[in-house]
Motif scaffolding. Structure first.
Motif, PDB file in Angstrom:
ATOM      1  N   ALA A 290     -13.646  13.086  -1.469  1.00  0.00           N
ATOM      2  CA  ALA A 290     -12.504  12.147  -1.232  1.00  0.00           C
ATOM      3  C   ALA A 290     -11.577  12.906  -0.826  1.00  0.00           C
ATOM      4  CB  ALA A 290     -12.205  11.396  -2.540  1.00  0.00           C
ATOM      5  N   LEU A 291     -10.716  11.833  -0.189  1.00  0.00           N
ATOM      6  CA  LEU A 291      -9.302  12.439   0.296  1.00  0.00           C
ATOM      7  C   LEU A 291      -8.222  11.694  -0.350  1.00  0.00           C
ATOM      8  CD1 LEU A 291     -10.029  12.500   4.172  1.00  0.00           C
ATOM      9  CD2 LEU A 291     -10.087  14.440   2.865  1.00  0.00           C
ATOM     10  N   HIS A 292      -7.035  12.315  -0.444  1.00  0.00           N
ATOM     11  CA  HIS A 292      -5.860  11.562  -0.993  1.00  0.00           C
ATOM     12  C   HIS A 292      -4.773  11.898   0.024  1.00  0.00           C
ATOM     13  CE1 HIS A 292      -2.891   9.565  -3.331  1.00  0.00           C
ATOM     14  NE2 HIS A 292      -3.788   9.206  -3.958  1.00  0.00           N
ATOM     15  N   CYS A 293      -3.842  10.730   0.540  1.00  0.00           N
ATOM     16  CA  CYS A 293      -2.769  11.240   1.347  1.00  0.00           C
ATOM     17  C   CYS A 293      -1.774  11.887   0.677  1.00  0.00           C
ATOM     18  CB  CYS A 293      -2.065   9.737   1.645  1.00  0.00           C
ATOM     19  SG  CYS A 293      -3.168   9.015   2.793  1.00  0.00           S
ATOM     20  N   ASP A 294      -1.166  12.692   1.309  1.00  0.00           N
ATOM     21  CA  ASP A 294      -0.104  13.754   0.889  1.00  0.00           C
ATOM     22  C   ASP A 294       1.138  13.841   1.653  1.00  0.00           C
ATOM     23  OD1 ASP A 294       1.276  15.759  -0.314  1.00  0.00           O
ATOM     24  OD2 ASP A 294      -0.114  17.353  -0.073  1.00  0.00           O
ATOM     25  N   PRO A 295       1.931  13.232   1.559  1.00  0.00           N
ATOM     26  CA  PRO A 295       3.111  13.119   2.203  1.00  0.00           C
ATOM     27  C   PRO A 295       4.099  14.414   2.343  1.00  0.00           C
ATOM     28  CG  PRO A 295       3.569  12.120   0.244  1.00  0.00           C
ATOM     29  CD  PRO A 295       2.386  12.422   0.199  1.00  0.00           C
ATOM     30  N   LYS A 296       3.804  15.423   1.459  1.00  0.00           N
ATOM     31  CA  LYS A 296       4.671  16.542   1.732  1.00  0.00           C
ATOM     32  C   LYS A 296       3.995  17.551   2.858  1.00  0.00           C
ATOM     33  CE  LYS A 296       6.257  16.503  -2.826  1.00  0.00           C
ATOM     34  NZ  LYS A 296       5.372  14.922  -3.275  1.00  0.00           N
TER      35      LYS A 296
ATOM     36  N   HIS B  37       0.927  -1.136   0.040  1.00  0.00           N
ATOM     37  CA  HIS B  37      -0.086  -0.113  -0.086  1.00  0.00           C
ATOM     38  C   HIS B  37       0.796   1.227  -0.102  1.00  0.00           C
ATOM     39  CE1 HIS B  37      -4.194  -1.061  -0.017  1.00  0.00           C
ATOM     40  NE2 HIS B  37      -4.089  -1.866   0.888  1.00  0.00           N
ATOM     41  N   ALA B  38       1.616   1.538  -1.066  1.00  0.00           N
ATOM     42  CA  ALA B  38       2.584   2.771  -1.323  1.00  0.00           C
ATOM     43  C   ALA B  38       1.762   3.858  -1.883  1.00  0.00           C
ATOM     44  CB  ALA B  38       3.623   2.356  -2.305  1.00  0.00           C
ATOM     45  N   CYS B  39       0.432   3.827  -1.599  1.00  0.00           N
ATOM     46  CA  CYS B  39      -0.337   5.296  -2.168  1.00  0.00           C
ATOM     47  C   CYS B  39      -1.131   5.634  -1.142  1.00  0.00           C
ATOM     48  CB  CYS B  39      -0.931   4.953  -3.489  1.00  0.00           C
ATOM     49  SG  CYS B  39      -1.318   6.519  -4.356  1.00  0.00           S
ATOM     50  N   GLY B  40      -1.565   4.809  -0.100  1.00  0.00           N
ATOM     51  CA  GLY B  40      -2.370   5.084   1.196  1.00  0.00           C
ATOM     52  C   GLY B  40      -3.691   4.951   1.190  1.00  0.00           C
ATOM     53  N   HIS B  41      -4.064   3.895   0.238  1.00  0.00           N
ATOM     54  CA  HIS B  41      -5.457   3.490  -0.073  1.00  0.00           C
ATOM     55  C   HIS B  41      -5.876   2.657   1.174  1.00  0.00           C
ATOM     56  CE1 HIS B  41      -5.161   3.385  -5.062  1.00  0.00           C
ATOM     57  NE2 HIS B  41      -4.790   4.822  -4.384  1.00  0.00           N
ATOM     58  N   ASP B  42      -4.916   2.298   1.818  1.00  0.00           N
ATOM     59  CA  ASP B  42      -5.274   1.471   3.207  1.00  0.00           C
ATOM     60  C   ASP B  42      -5.852   2.595   4.024  1.00  0.00           C
ATOM     61  OD1 ASP B  42      -2.733   2.488   3.239  1.00  0.00           O
ATOM     62  OD2 ASP B  42      -1.967   1.132   4.667  1.00  0.00           O
ATOM     63  N   ALA B  43      -5.292   3.769   3.950  1.00  0.00           N
ATOM     64  CA  ALA B  43      -5.725   4.676   4.961  1.00  0.00           C
ATOM     65  C   ALA B  43      -7.208   5.570   4.439  1.00  0.00           C
ATOM     66  CB  ALA B  43      -4.616   6.033   4.906  1.00  0.00           C
ATOM     67  N   HIS B  44      -7.272   5.719   2.925  1.00  0.00           N
ATOM     68  CA  HIS B  44      -8.481   6.064   2.587  1.00  0.00           C
ATOM     69  C   HIS B  44      -9.579   5.153   2.889  1.00  0.00           C
ATOM     70  CE1 HIS B  44      -5.989   7.713  -1.026  1.00  0.00           C
ATOM     71  NE2 HIS B  44      -5.273   8.464   0.203  1.00  0.00           N
ATOM     72  N   THR B  45      -9.389   3.813   2.954  1.00  0.00           N
ATOM     73  CA  THR B  45     -10.473   3.034   3.280  1.00  0.00           C
ATOM     74  C   THR B  45     -10.845   2.956   4.463  1.00  0.00           C
ATOM     75  OG1 THR B  45      -9.722   1.250   1.390  1.00  0.00           O
ATOM     76  CG2 THR B  45     -11.019   0.580   3.195  1.00  0.00           C
TER      77      THR B  45
ATOM     78  N   GLY C 236       7.735  17.809  12.119  1.00  0.00           N
ATOM     79  CA  GLY C 236       9.119  17.823  12.355  1.00  0.00           C
ATOM     80  C   GLY C 236       9.826  16.848  11.627  1.00  0.00           C
ATOM     81  N   ASP C 237       9.123  15.829  11.035  1.00  0.00           N
ATOM     82  CA  ASP C 237       9.929  14.790  10.259  1.00  0.00           C
ATOM     83  C   ASP C 237      10.377  15.589   8.777  1.00  0.00           C
ATOM     84  OD1 ASP C 237      10.899  12.662   9.005  1.00  0.00           O
ATOM     85  OD2 ASP C 237       8.907  11.590   8.650  1.00  0.00           O
ATOM     86  N   THR C 238      11.735  15.449   8.791  1.00  0.00           N
ATOM     87  CA  THR C 238      12.266  15.943   7.618  1.00  0.00           C
ATOM     88  C   THR C 238      12.583  14.896   6.472  1.00  0.00           C
ATOM     89  OG1 THR C 238      14.687  15.848   8.234  1.00  0.00           O
ATOM     90  CG2 THR C 238      13.201  17.869   8.849  1.00  0.00           C
ATOM     91  N   THR C 239      12.291  13.868   6.743  1.00  0.00           N
ATOM     92  CA  THR C 239      12.535  12.585   5.749  1.00  0.00           C
ATOM     93  C   THR C 239      11.596  12.796   4.238  1.00  0.00           C
ATOM     94  OG1 THR C 239      13.141  11.117   7.411  1.00  0.00           O
ATOM     95  CG2 THR C 239      12.332  10.239   5.182  1.00  0.00           C
ATOM     96  N   LYS C 240      12.207  12.767   3.248  1.00  0.00           N
ATOM     97  CA  LYS C 240      11.478  13.087   2.100  1.00  0.00           C
ATOM     98  C   LYS C 240      10.758  11.783   1.546  1.00  0.00           C
ATOM     99  CE  LYS C 240      13.612  17.202   0.488  1.00  0.00           C
ATOM    100  NZ  LYS C 240      14.516  17.795  -0.785  1.00  0.00           N
ATOM    101  N   ARG C 241       9.545  11.577   1.381  1.00  0.00           N
ATOM    102  CA  ARG C 241       8.836  10.513   1.032  1.00  0.00           C
ATOM    103  C   ARG C 241       7.897  10.806   0.117  1.00  0.00           C
ATOM    104  NH1 ARG C 241       8.714   9.336   6.686  1.00  0.00           N
ATOM    105  NH2 ARG C 241      10.177   7.519   7.226  1.00  0.00           N
ATOM    106  N   ASP C 242       7.596   9.971  -1.241  1.00  0.00           N
ATOM    107  CA  ASP C 242       6.695  10.116  -2.020  1.00  0.00           C
ATOM    108  C   ASP C 242       5.582   9.029  -2.122  1.00  0.00           C
ATOM    109  OD1 ASP C 242       5.497  11.694  -3.910  1.00  0.00           O
ATOM    110  OD2 ASP C 242       6.998  11.639  -5.477  1.00  0.00           O
ATOM    111  N   LEU C 243       4.607   9.057  -2.863  1.00  0.00           N
ATOM    112  CA  LEU C 243       3.835   8.065  -3.096  1.00  0.00           C
ATOM    113  C   LEU C 243       4.367   7.124  -4.229  1.00  0.00           C
ATOM    114  CD1 LEU C 243       0.626  10.321  -3.559  1.00  0.00           C
ATOM    115  CD2 LEU C 243       1.216   8.960  -1.563  1.00  0.00           C
ATOM    116  N   HIS C 244       3.815   5.887  -4.203  1.00  0.00           N
ATOM    117  CA  HIS C 244       4.351   5.059  -5.231  1.00  0.00           C
ATOM    118  C   HIS C 244       5.814   4.543  -4.850  1.00  0.00           C
ATOM    119  CE1 HIS C 244       1.013   5.267  -8.538  1.00  0.00           C
ATOM    120  NE2 HIS C 244       0.496   5.640  -7.116  1.00  0.00           N
ATOM    121  N   GLN C 245       6.007   4.790  -3.823  1.00  0.00           N
ATOM    122  CA  GLN C 245       7.563   4.191  -3.495  1.00  0.00           C
ATOM    123  C   GLN C 245       7.374   3.174  -2.219  1.00  0.00           C
ATOM    124  OE1 GLN C 245      10.210   5.261  -4.886  1.00  0.00           O
ATOM    125  NE2 GLN C 245       8.973   6.646  -6.236  1.00  0.00           N
ATOM    126  N   GLY C 246       8.329   2.154  -2.193  1.00  0.00           N
ATOM    127  CA  GLY C 246       8.303   1.322  -1.362  1.00  0.00           C
ATOM    128  C   GLY C 246       8.408   1.616   0.299  1.00  0.00           C
TER     129      GLY C 246
END
Length: 385
Positions: A159-165, A96-104, A352-362
């Motif tokens: 609808a909502l979509h997760c945004d890691p930024k 679930h690398a796009c957050g659909h588990d969270a949407h559900t 406070g988390d500065t780690t850069k994450r993006d959608l569709h990444q493991g």
């Protein structure tokens, strides 16, 4: 405010989905898990005809107004989960690398809250929960859901979509286009090959492929209004097996993205025209496979304001920010071609988390505090609408 026991339940529910990801149109376990939990709340969910995805109504139909629909997507992606967490995917090569588990989980949690409010007589607006399959499979499982009648009697859909930024506790809103159109294109080039010492006696497919790879995107920038944002990006080019042999076959595959709806409708004809012109210069036979994806998600202004009012009422005006239009595709757009609605970006990055994450990444993950934010946002929107 969500009670602590429900927060804990939703967190574990999301983690269970994360451990057991299912690809598009294969979400049988996920569908069953959602169905069983809704039934425990006294609701009557209906599984969609294909056996994946479901809808569930809360409150009786009101003859004077349509239902407010809340949409979630169920499917995971064919990418490996690279995180080291207790709820890491148990299925090799899927996550679930796009957050659909969270949407559900958010739409499920909202359904639980609204069902309880309805029993107390506090839910005045009839609501429909829509859990669709195959958002990641072009042209999107939303079309299957629409065909199954999920929009019948619906007045508005959110609808909502997760945004890691974006930080957890915040949402991003934008009236008008918020995502882009996304199509796929594949070119198969053929011609007589030969020795690289005599290119004039061959159809030089490597040169033809290289020219198409560079000149097609360049030509489009001069054939379309730049504000339309029409672009082609190649993901695969394949030709040849030896340094001194001109091949008889070459292939290119990529994506066509567009910010503006009208330009998206014109894109296939324009792309075909430019490809034919370039290929003919090199005497290459070109077979074009143009796969339509999804149009842009175009948010209706009134629906955006409903989300803004709900977030402000629950968490304060400072938790709402403007967001930009992305080049990503989202099949929520198919619903909005039929009824008004809006998609919001849900902040899932830990403060406070500065780690850069993006959608569709493991390594994609989210701050699970976002689950409660999403539930309270949707529940408040249902009460305000």
């Amino acid at each position: 405010m969500l009670p602590e026991d429900l927060r804990a339940e939703l967190t574990e529910f999301r983690r269970d989905l994360h451990r057991n990801p299912e690809l598009g149109r294969q979400e049988f376990r996920t569908t069953q898990r959602v169905k069983e939990r809704l039934e425990r709340e006294g609701l009557s969910p209906r599984v969609l005809p294909a056996g994946t995805g479901l809808v569930c109504d809360i409150g009786p139909q009101d003859a004077t107004r349509g239902r407010l629909a809340l949409r979630a997507d169920l499917d995971a992606l064919p990418v490996p989960d690279t995180k080291d967490v207790p709820y890491r995917s148990s299925v090799e090569g899927r996550a679930h690398a796009c957050g659909h588990d969270a949407h559900t989980t958010i739409v499920l949690g909202t359904g639980i809250v609204l069902a309880r409010l309805a029993k107390e007589g506090r839910l005045k607006r009839p609501v429909r929960l829509v859990f669709q399959s195959a958002e990641e499979v072009m042209p999107g499982g939303a079309l299957d859901a629409v065909k199954a009648g999920v929009l019948e009697g619906v007045e508005r859909i959110l609808a909502l979509h997760c945004d890691p930024k974006t930080e957890v506790g915040r949402i991003g809103l934008r009236p008008g286009p918020i995502t882009s159109a996304a199509d796929k294109i594949k070119l198969s080039l053929d011609g007589p090959g030969g020795h690289s010492a005599r290119p004039h006696l061959t159809t030089d497919l490597v040169m033809a492929a290289a020219k198409l790879a560079t000149e097609l995107p360049a030509a489009l920038t001069r054939r379309v209004d730049p504000r339309a944002g029409l672009s082609i990006v190649w993901g695969r080019i394949q030709a040849g097996h030896a340094a001194n042999v001109i091949p008889q076959h070459a292939e290119l595959e990529g994506t066509v993205r567009c910010l503006e709806l009208a330009a998206w409708h014109d894109a296939p004809d324009l792309v075909h025209e430019v490809i034919d012109q370039v290929a003919s210069i090199y005497r290459a036979k070109c077979e074009i496979t143009y796969q339509r994806g999804v149009p842009p998600v175009v948010n209706e202004a009134e629906s955006v304001e409903l989300l803004r009012d709900a977030m402000t009422a629950r968490f304060g005006a400072h938790t709402v920010e403007d967001t930009e239009q992305s080049l990503g595709g989202e099949d929520f757009s198919w619903y909005l071609e039929r009824v008004p609605g809006a998609l919001a970006r849900l902040g899932v990055r830990t403060v406070g988390d500065t780690t850069k994450r993006d959608l569709h990444q493991g390594d994609f993950d989210l701050d699970e505090g976002a689950l409660a934010v999403g539930v309270e946002l949707f529940a408040t929107a249902a009460l305000l609408s």
